[in-house]
Scaffold this active site. Structure first.
Site, PDB file in Angstrom:
ATOM      1  N   GLU A 131      47.793  49.012  46.320  1.00 57.17           N
ATOM      2  CA  GLU A 131      46.720  48.687  47.282  1.00 57.17           C
ATOM      3  C   GLU A 131      47.313  48.014  48.524  1.00 57.17           C
ATOM      4  O   GLU A 131      46.897  48.299  49.653  1.00 57.17           O
ATOM      5  CB  GLU A 131      45.679  47.764  46.634  1.00 57.17           C
ATOM      6  CG  GLU A 131      44.538  47.456  47.610  1.00 57.17           C
ATOM      7  CD  GLU A 131      43.591  46.375  47.114  1.00 57.17           C
ATOM      8  OE1 GLU A 131      43.364  46.270  45.892  1.00 57.17           O
ATOM      9  OE2 GLU A 131      43.072  45.633  47.965  1.00 57.17           O
ATOM     10  N   THR A 171      42.111  43.065  47.131  1.00 57.11           N
ATOM     11  CA  THR A 171      40.775  42.873  46.535  1.00 57.11           C
ATOM     12  C   THR A 171      40.807  42.217  45.159  1.00 57.11           C
ATOM     13  O   THR A 171      39.769  41.802  44.654  1.00 57.11           O
ATOM     14  CB  THR A 171      40.068  44.232  46.383  1.00 57.11           C
ATOM     15  OG1 THR A 171      40.915  45.087  45.609  1.00 57.11           O
ATOM     16  CG2 THR A 171      39.747  44.864  47.708  1.00 57.11           C
TER      17      THR A 171
HETATM   18  S1  SF4 Z   1      35.437  47.256  42.586  1.00 58.30           S
HETATM   19 FE1  SF4 Z   1      37.189  45.875  42.891  1.00 58.30          FE
HETATM   20  S2  SF4 Z   1      38.491  46.085  41.094  1.00 58.30           S
HETATM   21 FE2  SF4 Z   1      37.078  47.794  41.118  1.00 58.30          FE
HETATM   22  S3  SF4 Z   1      38.226  49.429  42.109  1.00 58.30           S
HETATM   23 FE3  SF4 Z   1      36.999  48.413  43.676  1.00 58.30          FE
HETATM   24  S4  SF4 Z   1      38.314  46.868  44.557  1.00 58.30           S
HETATM   25 FE4  SF4 Z   1      39.272  47.514  42.608  1.00 58.30          FE
END
Ligand code: SF4
Length: 311
Positions: A131, A171
């Site tokens: 990411e 994230t």
């Molecule tokens: S909701 Fe959060 S943990 Fe799930 S794929 Fe998206 S960024 Fe990643």
């Protein structure tokens, strides 16, 4: 002698998030529509169990675009990709299907907005995570982007203009550590721009909160997730930081009977890419080793669903 009963306290919410559900569905629907094999650039989500299942259905995972036959479909993983990868896919005349989580795309959009306005950008995240590579790779040379992994990295940054500086975050970070890094950034660069709080997604936040809420009485923390899953590692760290014996497991076989010696309260959770099926098989394995009582705790209800792209 009767075996003692161990409380298995299930954190809530746990397991799959909306971005993971969407990414897996994209791979499955693409296999259904175009037939196997379907190529996926990088593991679509970081969970061994999920990846093995998708391989059986006909997915081929590779990090190298040049290994994919020309004119094939290629799925970009939930972690997102750099502009270079998108460009390479064009050169190989691949047909991309984008499984990037919309919450990662949101961060890419923030980065692109700042770049278009001539800002330099600090990304808070872990070096080498796909990411982070995808987000840093929104700028071809990464010359206007700096990676910060911890507070001490901040002093190494040499920016051109302190007043044209912004930050974004990965994230799936630790909420506490990220808050500390951001407040240090604001002290060093008082005019830095950024999201309201951070870019940590709802799923990461809810899973960390759910573990934190139950952690005080836990004597053992088991996190279902694979080693390369960032958000799962952050959950395990919550236990480590409180000196609670903590394990990250992605197979029932990894569960050891000695973990349960002299324990009564076990907190069990799953990272955002851990399927409930795998969590259940881990509970069954524990039940085969000792008497258990399962306690399901109430937590934040998640009803986020992300739309699928056109496949
Ligand atoms: S909701 Fe959060 S943990 Fe799930 S794929 Fe998206 S960024 Fe990643």
């Amino acid at each position: 002698m009767t075996k003692k009963i161990i409380n298995i306290n299930l954190a809530n919410p746990r397991g799959f998030c909306a971005g993971v559900v969407r990414a897996i569905e994209i791979v499955e629907k693409s296999i259904e529509k175009y037939g196997p094999p379907i190529y996926v650039r990088h593991e679509v989500v970081h969970n061994k169990f999920v990846i093995e299942n998708l391989k059986k259905k006909g997915a081929i995972f590779t990090d190298n675009i040049d290994e994919i036959p020309m004119n094939s479909h290629v799925i970009f993983s939930a972690h997102g990709v750099s502009k270079k990868i998108r460009e390479e896919s064009k050169q190989y005349q691949l047909k991309p299907i984008d499984a990037t989580c919309p919450l990662v795309t949101k961060v890419h959009n923030e980065v692109n907005h700042y770049l278009n306005n001539d800002y330099e950008i600090i990304m808070i995240g872990h070096k080498g995570h796909p990411e982070v590579e995808g987000t840093l790779g929104q700028e071809a040379e990464s010359a206007k982007m700096f990676l910060v992994e911890n507070e001490s990295d901040i002093k190494k940054i040499k920016v051109k203009n302190k007043d044209k500086l912004a930050y974004v975050t990965q994230t799936t970070l630790s909420l506490d550590e990220t808050r500390n890094i951001i407040s240090k950034l604001i002290t060093v660069f008082p005019n830095i721009k950024g999201p309201k709080a951070d870019d940590i997604c709802y799923a990461t936040q809810n899973r960390q909160d759910a573990v934190n809420n139950q952690l005080d009485k836990a004597e053992l923390l088991i996190v279902v997730g694979s080693n390369n899953s960032s958000n799962s590692n952050r959950l395990k760290e919550l236990g480590d930081k409180k000196n609670i014996e903590s394990y990250l497991v992605d197979s029932p076989k990894s569960i050891k009977s000695e973990w349960f010696n002299n324990k009564k309260e076990v907190l069990l959770t799953g990272g955002a890419s851990a399927p409930e099926e795998l969590i259940k098989s881990i509970i069954e394995r524990i039940a085969s080793l000792t008497n258990i009582k399962i306690n399901e705790f109430n937590g934040v209800k998640e009803n986020i669903i992300f739309k699928l792209p056109k496949i």
